[in-house]
Design an enzyme around this catalytic site. Structure first.
Site, mmCIF file in Angstrom:
data_model
loop_
_atom_site.group_PDB
_atom_site.id
_atom_site.type_symbol
_atom_site.label_atom_id
_atom_site.label_comp_id
_atom_site.label_asym_id
_atom_site.label_seq_id
_atom_site.Cartn_x
_atom_site.Cartn_y
_atom_site.Cartn_z
ATOM 1 N N ASP A 23 19.059 26.058 -12.439
ATOM 2 C CA ASP A 23 17.595 26.078 -12.464
ATOM 3 C C ASP A 23 17.035 27.392 -13.016
ATOM 4 O O ASP A 23 17.642 28.445 -12.867
ATOM 5 C CB ASP A 23 17.075 25.852 -11.030
ATOM 6 C CG ASP A 23 15.597 25.522 -10.997
ATOM 7 O OD1 ASP A 23 15.062 25.054 -12.022
ATOM 8 O OD2 ASP A 23 14.969 25.725 -9.938
ATOM 9 N N ASN A 71 13.536 14.365 -12.885
ATOM 10 C CA ASN A 71 13.198 15.132 -14.086
ATOM 11 C C ASN A 71 12.542 14.286 -15.189
ATOM 12 O O ASN A 71 11.976 14.824 -16.140
ATOM 13 C CB ASN A 71 14.417 15.889 -14.639
ATOM 14 C CG ASN A 71 14.810 17.092 -13.807
ATOM 15 O OD1 ASN A 71 15.981 17.437 -13.699
ATOM 16 N ND2 ASN A 71 13.831 17.765 -13.209
HETATM 17 C C1 IPE Z 1 16.631 20.718 -9.965
HETATM 18 O O1 IPE Z 1 15.719 21.561 -10.566
HETATM 19 C C2 IPE Z 1 17.300 19.849 -10.981
HETATM 20 C C3 IPE Z 1 18.160 20.543 -11.939
HETATM 21 C C4 IPE Z 1 18.392 21.808 -11.997
HETATM 22 C C5 IPE Z 1 18.772 19.686 -12.891
HETATM 23 P P1 IPE Z 1 14.158 21.205 -10.640
HETATM 24 O O2 IPE Z 1 13.527 22.312 -11.367
HETATM 25 O O3 IPE Z 1 13.980 19.845 -11.163
HETATM 26 O O4 IPE Z 1 13.751 21.208 -9.094
HETATM 27 P P2 IPE Z 1 12.334 21.414 -8.400
HETATM 28 O O5 IPE Z 1 11.383 20.478 -9.071
HETATM 29 O O6 IPE Z 1 11.945 22.848 -8.582
HETATM 30 O O7 IPE Z 1 12.574 21.112 -6.961
HETATM 31 C C1 IPE Z 2 16.467 23.584 -14.978
HETATM 32 O O1 IPE Z 2 15.501 24.476 -15.412
HETATM 33 C C2 IPE Z 2 16.819 22.567 -16.030
HETATM 34 C C3 IPE Z 2 16.432 21.201 -15.670
HETATM 35 C C4 IPE Z 2 15.847 20.819 -14.573
HETATM 36 C C5 IPE Z 2 16.722 20.172 -16.655
HETATM 37 P P1 IPE Z 2 13.957 24.152 -15.273
HETATM 38 O O2 IPE Z 2 13.488 23.449 -16.493
HETATM 39 O O3 IPE Z 2 13.669 23.451 -13.994
HETATM 40 O O4 IPE Z 2 13.347 25.622 -15.225
HETATM 41 P P2 IPE Z 2 12.121 26.106 -14.378
HETATM 42 O O5 IPE Z 2 12.428 25.786 -12.936
HETATM 43 O O6 IPE Z 2 10.926 25.383 -14.846
HETATM 44 O O7 IPE Z 2 12.064 27.575 -14.608
HETATM 45 MG MG MG Z 3 13.197 24.087 -12.112
#
Ligand code: IPE
Ligand code: IPE
Ligand code: MG
Length: 243
Positions: A23, A71
């Protein structure tokens, strides 16, 4: 001080199964004034580095959370960029991880991905099936709740077909219907980015996992941070409900 450091190094306990919630890609890009997709690209590159490192130090199972069932709620443009990246990285993984003796498995409902991507997923799984090194579980369109609901459905259908008796259903039998059937539960779950939540990752399997949260964005997460997490893990006392 030096003695303490030495003692800590000597007692390094390597987790058999590590889970990583990758993340912080979006925030990494934002900080640099780049589009979110640039963050995902950097994150994907780092996924290769960390996977290779984990395999080299002898981790037996690595599960990485790449795309959750939630997602899909992101803007279409971002989801599209992620699909393109997955395709590129799976092609590279085909070559890369082969040399590393890594066995790649996918956990999650991959049927929702574009056909081209599904074809690649099949190829990667098939080509790496004979590998004997680290098992890499790629969690894609994965959600812990969806996984449990799916397991319940499969189990119910086996009960109906007379393959399993209702009275014999227990935790062990149920686990056999999860994507991770036959694998040990994760010992350590790492979440970079500063968030301190599971976000639907390995709900059933994480019952006794140790959690380590870091205030680092995933593209900045280095092998030394993995070592740091392992060292924190090594210092924890796991009790599993005992004393
Ligand atoms: C969790 O991250 C999913 C992945 C890293 C693939 P998210 O960014 O989707 O989680 P939330 O929305 O902050 O809980
Ligand atoms: C994790 O990074 C990747 C996926 C969930 C696919 P994020 O896209 O959630 O990154 P932040 O949390 O917005 O920084
Ligand atoms: Mg995230």
């Amino acid at each position: 001080m030096l003695f303490q450091k030495k003692a800590a190094e000597q007692s390094r306990v390597l987790p058999a199964h590590i889970g990583i919630i990758m993340d912080g890609n979006g925030r990494w890009a934002k900080k640099r004034g780049l589009p979110r997709s640039a963050g995902h690209r950097a994150g994907a590159g780092n996924f290769r580095t960390i996977t290779r490192y984990a395999s080299q130090i002898g981790v037996k199972y690595l599960t990485v959370y790449a795309f959750s069932t939630e997602n899909w709620r992101r803007p279409q443009e971002e989801v599209g960029a992620l699909m393109t990246l997955f395709r590129q990285y799976l092609e590279e993984a085909l070559r890369d991880f082969m040399d590393e003796n890594i066995r790649v498995r996918f956990i999650g409902d991959v049927s929702r991905f574009p056909e081209e991507l599904r074809e690649l997923i099949r190829e990667v799984e098939e080509a790496s099936a004979p590998k004997t090194g680290m098992v890499l579980n790629l969690a894609m369109n994965y959600g812990g709740r969806a996984e449990i609901a799916r397991a319940a459905q499969l189990l119910a259908s086996d009960v109906k077909a007379g393959k399993v008796r209702e009275e014999e259903v227990d935790e062990k039998i149920f686990s056999g219907y999860l994507y991770t059937a036959g694998q040990p539960d994760p010992d350590l779950i790492i979440r970079p980015s500063g968030e301190e939540r599971l976000s639907n990752f390995l709900l059933w399997q994480s019952a006794y996992a140790e959690f380590v949260y870091f205030d680092i964005l995933w593209p900045d997460f280095r092998p030394r941070d993995l070592e740091r997490a392992i060292s924190i893990y090594s210092s924890r006392k796991r009790r599993f409900g005992g004393v």
